[in-house]
Write a protein that holds these residues in place. Structure first.
Motif, PDB file in Angstrom:
ATOM      1  N   UNK A 210       0.855  -1.225  -0.059  1.00 51.32           N
ATOM      2  CA  UNK A 210       0.198   0.102   0.218  1.00 51.32           C
ATOM      3  C   UNK A 210       1.027   1.163  -0.063  1.00 51.32           C
ATOM      4  N   UNK A 211       2.045   1.008   0.153  1.00 45.93           N
ATOM      5  CA  UNK A 211       3.208   2.202   0.257  1.00 45.93           C
ATOM      6  C   UNK A 211       4.077   2.316  -0.891  1.00 45.93           C
ATOM      7  N   UNK A 212       3.825   1.082  -1.652  1.00 44.65           N
ATOM      8  CA  UNK A 212       5.273   0.762  -2.615  1.00 44.65           C
ATOM      9  C   UNK A 212       4.936   1.576  -3.721  1.00 44.65           C
ATOM     10  N   UNK A 213       4.125   2.030  -4.521  1.00 45.11           N
ATOM     11  CA  UNK A 213       3.949   2.886  -5.724  1.00 45.11           C
ATOM     12  C   UNK A 213       4.495   4.088  -5.391  1.00 45.11           C
ATOM     13  N   UNK A 214       5.004   4.812  -6.528  1.00 39.70           N
ATOM     14  CA  UNK A 214       5.221   6.180  -6.430  1.00 39.70           C
ATOM     15  C   UNK A 214       3.973   7.227  -6.132  1.00 39.70           C
ATOM     16  N   UNK A 215       2.591   6.638  -6.680  1.00 43.79           N
ATOM     17  CA  UNK A 215       1.719   7.406  -6.553  1.00 43.79           C
ATOM     18  C   UNK A 215       0.598   6.837  -5.443  1.00 43.79           C
ATOM     19  N   UNK A 216       1.303   5.920  -4.837  1.00 48.29           N
ATOM     20  CA  UNK A 216       0.358   5.420  -3.777  1.00 48.29           C
ATOM     21  C   UNK A 216      -0.443   6.457  -2.596  1.00 48.29           C
ATOM     22  N   UNK A 217       0.319   7.511  -2.355  1.00 45.13           N
ATOM     23  CA  UNK A 217      -0.358   8.635  -1.504  1.00 45.13           C
ATOM     24  C   UNK A 217      -1.464   9.290  -2.170  1.00 45.13           C
ATOM     25  N   UNK A 218      -1.599   8.948  -3.379  1.00 45.53           N
ATOM     26  CA  UNK A 218      -2.829   9.595  -3.873  1.00 45.53           C
ATOM     27  C   UNK A 218      -3.976   8.572  -4.349  1.00 45.53           C
ATOM     28  N   UNK A 219      -3.708   7.475  -4.103  1.00 46.97           N
ATOM     29  CA  UNK A 219      -4.725   6.185  -4.287  1.00 46.97           C
ATOM     30  C   UNK A 219      -5.621   6.054  -3.160  1.00 46.97           C
ATOM     31  N   UNK A 220      -6.847   5.827  -3.148  1.00 50.00           N
ATOM     32  CA  UNK A 220      -7.822   5.801  -2.117  1.00 50.00           C
ATOM     33  C   UNK A 220      -7.572   4.511  -1.417  1.00 50.00           C
ATOM     34  N   UNK A 221      -6.748   3.702  -1.667  1.00 50.40           N
ATOM     35  CA  UNK A 221      -6.393   2.393  -1.106  1.00 50.40           C
ATOM     36  C   UNK A 221      -4.832   2.276  -1.001  1.00 50.40           C
ATOM     37  N   UNK A 222      -4.106   3.107  -1.732  1.00 53.14           N
ATOM     38  CA  UNK A 222      -2.702   2.679  -1.731  1.00 53.14           C
ATOM     39  C   UNK A 222      -2.297   1.657  -2.820  1.00 53.14           C
ATOM     40  N   UNK A 223      -3.263   1.018  -2.952  1.00 44.96           N
ATOM     41  CA  UNK A 223      -3.159   0.038  -4.380  1.00 44.96           C
ATOM     42  C   UNK A 223      -3.430   0.660  -5.457  1.00 44.96           C
ATOM     43  N   UNK A 224      -3.162  -0.454  -6.605  1.00 46.14           N
ATOM     44  CA  UNK A 224      -3.977  -0.039  -7.607  1.00 46.14           C
ATOM     45  C   UNK A 224      -5.594  -0.318  -7.785  1.00 46.14           C
ATOM     46  N   UNK A 225      -6.281   0.367  -7.762  1.00 49.94           N
ATOM     47  CA  UNK A 225      -7.775   0.122  -7.944  1.00 49.94           C
ATOM     48  C   UNK A 225      -8.132  -0.346  -9.164  1.00 49.94           C
ATOM     49  N   UNK A 226      -9.297  -1.043  -9.277  1.00 43.60           N
ATOM     50  CA  UNK A 226      -9.867  -1.530 -10.650  1.00 43.60           C
ATOM     51  C   UNK A 226     -10.143  -0.478 -11.397  1.00 43.60           C
ATOM     52  N   UNK A 227     -10.656   0.787 -10.798  1.00 42.47           N
ATOM     53  CA  UNK A 227     -11.069   1.816 -11.660  1.00 42.47           C
ATOM     54  C   UNK A 227      -9.988   2.528 -12.159  1.00 42.47           C
ATOM     55  N   UNK A 228      -8.709   2.020 -11.841  1.00 38.81           N
ATOM     56  CA  UNK A 228      -7.618   2.597 -12.596  1.00 38.81           C
ATOM     57  C   UNK A 228      -7.325   2.322 -13.728  1.00 38.81           C
ATOM     58  N   UNK A 229      -7.700   0.862 -13.915  1.00 39.15           N
ATOM     59  CA  UNK A 229      -7.254   0.034 -14.835  1.00 39.15           C
ATOM     60  C   UNK A 229      -8.287  -0.039 -15.882  1.00 39.15           C
ATOM     61  N   UNK A 230      -9.477   0.199 -15.513  1.00 32.96           N
ATOM     62  CA  UNK A 230     -10.516   0.019 -16.779  1.00 32.96           C
ATOM     63  C   UNK A 230     -10.391   0.992 -17.754  1.00 32.96           C
ATOM     64  N   UNK A 231     -10.044   2.227 -17.685  1.00 37.27           N
ATOM     65  CA  UNK A 231      -9.910   3.178 -18.748  1.00 37.27           C
ATOM     66  C   UNK A 231      -8.468   2.927 -19.572  1.00 37.27           C
TER      67      UNK A 231
END
Length: 257
Positions: A210-231
């Motif tokens: 949950x903290x490993x991605x460069x943009x984790x602080x800006x994600x609602x979960x810290x992880x990749x959300x499925x809503x990030x991938x669908x587009x």
């Protein structure tokens, strides 16, 4: 001239009942897809498949669910044949099916190895093969892989190892199918906020991811959300058609190649 719109297109999604597959089905319906064939694995996910079918229909598209264990002989070919019988030749084929295992190499059994490669490698190959037979000209073919293909990490040998083969399947198919205008790609999300991820990870590992991605602080979960991938999926199977033979890691800076 290649038609870049989702509107009026027929779609087949393997693993389309729930999680990212279900969201992709709803998203493409909302962007004008004509019909979506939704595959699900077993009775355990039938209710979710039915809910996705209902959501797709509510968005104005035709939809039907197809149950199959794709590791069984002939099952992938039958799925394409059934979808084609229901809606005509698919314009877009997306395979989200996968299985994850986090385990040291020394502790991994032959049965676990065989299961991982049956689902992540053999089914993926068969899906790409049948897509080549059944996709309409100028179609789009996309396989879900993993951002672990760009990672230097222990414990995921069979998961990343069984998915890395799909990179070359993708390159080869893009060359073979390109004469018909078919683009072929793979997309590798980072660790996603779904049950698929949490079933393999302990609390410490979850906290790290949950903290490993460069943009984790800006994600609602810290992880990749499925809503990030669908587009990205929608782009690759529409306006992004000129990109082919590629494996794209979409993970907020979790890892790179």
């Amino acid at each position: 001239m290649v038609d870049l719109s989702i509107k009026g297109k027929t779609v087949l999604i393997a693993g389309g009942a729930k999680n990212l597959g279900g969201l992709i089905a709803r998203d493409l319906a909302e962007h004008g897809a004509k019909a979506i064939a939704i595959h699900y694995h077993s009775a355990a996910s039938k209710a979710e498949a039915d809910a996705t079918v209902a959501a797709v229909k509510a968005a104005g598209a035709q939809a039907e669910a197809f149950q199959a264990d794709l590791t069984q002989p002939g099952a992938v070919a039958k799925l394409f044949a059934d979808a084609k019988s229901a809606f005509g030749a698919p314009d877009i084929a997306i395979n989200t099916v996968g299985k994850v295992l986090k385990k040291p190499i020394a502790d991994t059994t032959d049965e676990e190895f065989d299961s991982m490669f049956a689902i992540n490698t053999k089914v993926a190959y068969q899906f790409i093969r049948e897509a080549g037979k059944h996709l309409a000209d100028n179609g789009k073919l996309l396989t879900l892989v993993t951002s672990l293909l760009g990672a230097y990490t222990p414990f995921y040998s069979t998961y990343a190892g069984s998915k890395v083969a799909v990179e070359h399947f993708t390159r080869a198919a893009s060359k073979e199918y390109g004469a018909r205008g078919i683009s072929v790609n793979a997309i590798g999300p980072g660790p996603m906020d779904t049950p698929f991820f949490y079933g393999q990870e302990g609390a410490d590992a979850v906290a790290y991811h949950k903290t490993a991605a460069a943009l984790s602080p800006f994600s609602k979960t810290g992880l990749t959300d499925i809503e990030d991938i669908a587009p990205y999926v929608r782009f690759i199977v529409s306006e992004g058609w000129w990109m082919t033979g590629q494996t794209i890691l979409v993970n907020g800076g979790y890892t790179t190649k």
